[in-house]
Design an enzyme around this catalytic site. Structure first.
Site, short mmCIF file in Angstrom:
data_model
loop_
_atom_site.label_atom_id
_atom_site.label_comp_id
_atom_site.label_asym_id
_atom_site.label_seq_id
_atom_site.Cartn_x
_atom_site.Cartn_y
_atom_site.Cartn_z
N ASP A 67 0.86 -1.18 0.00
CA ASP A 67 0.00 0.00 0.00
C ASP A 67 0.89 1.23 0.00
O ASP A 67 1.52 1.56 1.01
CB ASP A 67 -0.91 -0.02 1.24
CG ASP A 67 -1.85 1.18 1.26
OD1 ASP A 67 -1.75 2.05 0.36
OD2 ASP A 67 -2.68 1.26 2.19
N TYR A 167 -3.88 16.06 -7.77
CA TYR A 167 -3.38 15.20 -8.85
C TYR A 167 -2.38 15.97 -9.73
O TYR A 167 -1.29 15.47 -10.03
CB TYR A 167 -4.57 14.72 -9.69
CG TYR A 167 -4.24 13.66 -10.73
CD1 TYR A 167 -4.12 12.32 -10.36
CD2 TYR A 167 -4.08 13.99 -12.07
CE1 TYR A 167 -3.85 11.33 -11.31
CE2 TYR A 167 -3.80 13.01 -13.04
CZ TYR A 167 -3.70 11.69 -12.64
OH TYR A 167 -3.42 10.72 -13.59
N LYS A 171 1.57 15.17 -10.23
CA LYS A 171 2.13 14.80 -11.54
C LYS A 171 3.19 15.81 -12.00
O LYS A 171 4.20 15.44 -12.58
CB LYS A 171 1.00 14.66 -12.57
CG LYS A 171 0.03 13.50 -12.28
CD LYS A 171 0.73 12.13 -12.29
CE LYS A 171 -0.26 10.98 -12.20
NZ LYS A 171 0.40 9.65 -12.19
P1 NAD Z 1 -5.66 1.69 -12.94
O1 NAD Z 1 -6.75 2.02 -12.01
O2 NAD Z 1 -5.82 0.52 -13.85
O3 NAD Z 1 -4.31 1.53 -12.16
C1 NAD Z 1 -4.01 2.19 -10.99
C2 NAD Z 1 -2.91 1.41 -10.29
O4 NAD Z 1 -2.50 2.09 -9.13
C3 NAD Z 1 -3.37 0.01 -9.87
O5 NAD Z 1 -2.50 -0.91 -10.43
C4 NAD Z 1 -3.29 0.01 -8.36
O6 NAD Z 1 -2.74 -1.19 -7.86
C5 NAD Z 1 -2.34 1.17 -8.08
N1 NAD Z 1 -2.70 1.79 -6.80
C6 NAD Z 1 -3.81 2.51 -6.52
N2 NAD Z 1 -3.82 2.84 -5.21
C7 NAD Z 1 -2.68 2.34 -4.66
C8 NAD Z 1 -2.13 2.32 -3.35
N3 NAD Z 1 -2.76 2.88 -2.31
N4 NAD Z 1 -0.97 1.68 -3.18
C9 NAD Z 1 -0.33 1.09 -4.21
N5 NAD Z 1 -0.79 1.06 -5.46
C10 NAD Z 1 -1.96 1.68 -5.68
O7 NAD Z 1 -5.42 3.01 -13.79
P2 NAD Z 1 -4.36 3.37 -14.92
O8 NAD Z 1 -5.07 4.30 -15.80
O9 NAD Z 1 -3.70 2.19 -15.49
O10 NAD Z 1 -3.31 4.25 -14.08
C11 NAD Z 1 -1.92 3.97 -14.07
C12 NAD Z 1 -1.15 5.27 -14.02
O11 NAD Z 1 -1.38 6.01 -15.21
C13 NAD Z 1 -1.52 6.21 -12.86
O12 NAD Z 1 -0.35 6.76 -12.31
C14 NAD Z 1 -2.34 7.28 -13.54
O13 NAD Z 1 -2.29 8.51 -12.84
C15 NAD Z 1 -1.68 7.34 -14.88
N6 NAD Z 1 -2.51 7.94 -15.93
C16 NAD Z 1 -3.62 7.34 -16.36
C17 NAD Z 1 -4.37 7.95 -17.37
C18 NAD Z 1 -5.63 7.35 -17.93
O14 NAD Z 1 -6.33 8.03 -18.69
N7 NAD Z 1 -5.98 6.13 -17.62
C19 NAD Z 1 -3.96 9.17 -17.88
C20 NAD Z 1 -2.81 9.76 -17.40
C21 NAD Z 1 -2.08 9.13 -16.42
#
Ligand code: NAD
Length: 267
Positions: A67, A167, A171
């Site tokens: 976590d 956020y 970032k």
């Molecule tokens: P997702 O929800 O599939 O993945 C989020 C991940 O974060 C999960 O694997 C989860 O295990 C981990 N996580 C969440 N809370 C946590 C905690 N308390 N401790 C440890 N791990 C934790 O979403 P995603 O879109 O694949 O996001 C992955 C990354 O990409 C993130 O950093 C997100 O900010 C970034 N991102 C996503 C998008 C999008 O449009 N999906 C856009 C820009 C950036």
């Protein structure tokens, strides 16, 4: 040994590889010959699925729970990954979370602000520190074994997001950590870059994907006219982690279908 694999024998830790972008990166790394430590927070089944894909390709893997809302856990996570794979050559900080709460940042609780900063900024920093020390200690200097750190930021490293002050702060902070470390670690042969995704279809964006009005807005806001797929981010991660990017450090790669060209839109 398969010829032409870009990450043959490399050992990677990918945080948040139970789901979405992190899972796609872990699988793409495995396809390119890397052994990957899979990290998850609560979706054990997702992490096991990633690991099963890696094993089926003959890669080494380990499934590690942590976590990261307590960023200090990052150090233990990195140690466990090193122990499981015998060392780490590539760190990908992908775990991240969105702000949960009101649409106006000023009404977001301080507790929630901290949670987002802890997971999205301080935990990646702790993992960067651990990785930099581990990779740096192996010596070699420029041209030596070095290593690769890849931070997954967002287009919101630059553009605001409604209700998302925590956020965007995290970032933007991670973007600047990337730049700082690139400057400081180049002499040790460690390259540090980030990928800034736009709107990618993952569990994080499910709410938008299921809302036709939001989808219509996105189609207008994104020059390529659609959300991206996690594997389209993973392909860029493979490039940056590989020797193909041997002279790339400190950079941010937007994988956003052109969204940044409409800066000022309410992405
Ligand atoms: P997702 O929800 O599939 O993945 C989020 C991940 O974060 C999960 O694997 C989860 O295990 C981990 N996580 C969440 N809370 C946590 C905690 N308390 N401790 C440890 N791990 C934790 O979403 P995603 O879109 O694949 O996001 C992955 C990354 O990409 C993130 O950093 C997100 O900010 C970034 N991102 C996503 C998008 C999008 O449009 N999906 C856009 C820009 C950036």
């Amino acid at each position: 040994m398969s010829v032409g694999m870009k990450l043959q024998g490399k050992r990677a830790l990918v945080t948040g590889s139970d789901s979405g972008i992190g899972q796609a990166i872990a699988i793409a790394f495995g396809r390119e010959g890397a052994h990957v430590a899979v990290h998850y927070h609560s979706d054990k089944a997702g992490a096991e699925a990633t690991a099963a894909d890696l094993r089926a390709r003959g890669r080494e893997t380990a499934v590690l729970q942590s976590d990261l809302s307590n960023p200090e856990n990052g150090e233990k996570l990195f140690e466990e990954a090193v122990k499981a794979l015998g060392g780490i050559d590539i760190l990908v900080n992908c775990a991240g979370t969105d702000v949960e709460g009101p649409d106006e940042s000023v009404y977001v609780s301080l507790h929630e602000f901290h949670r987002v900063i802890h997971i999205n900024l301080i935990a990646p920093w702790v993992l960067c520190q651990a990785a930099a020390k581990h990779m740096g200690d192996r010596g070699g200097g420029q041209g030596g074994p070095g290593g690769v750190i890849l931070n997954i930021t967002s287009v919101h490293e630059e553009i605001p997001s409604q209700g998302g002050a925590a956020y965007t702060a995290a970032k933007a902070g991670l973007r600047n950590i990337t730049r700082n470390l690139a400057m400081e670690l180049g002499s040790k042969g460690i390259r540090v870059n980030n990928i800034a995704p736009g709107f990618i279809a993952t569990p994080m964006t499910r709410e938008y994907l299921e809302d036709e009005q939001e989808m219509e807005k996105s189609r207008r806001a994104i020059p390529l006219g659609r959300p991206g797929r996690p594997d389209e981010v993973a392909q860029v991660a493979v490039f940056l982690a590989s020797e193909d990017a041997s002279y790339v450090t400190g950079s941010s790669y937007f994988v956003d279908g052109g969204m940044m060209q409409k800066l000022g839109g309410d992405a």
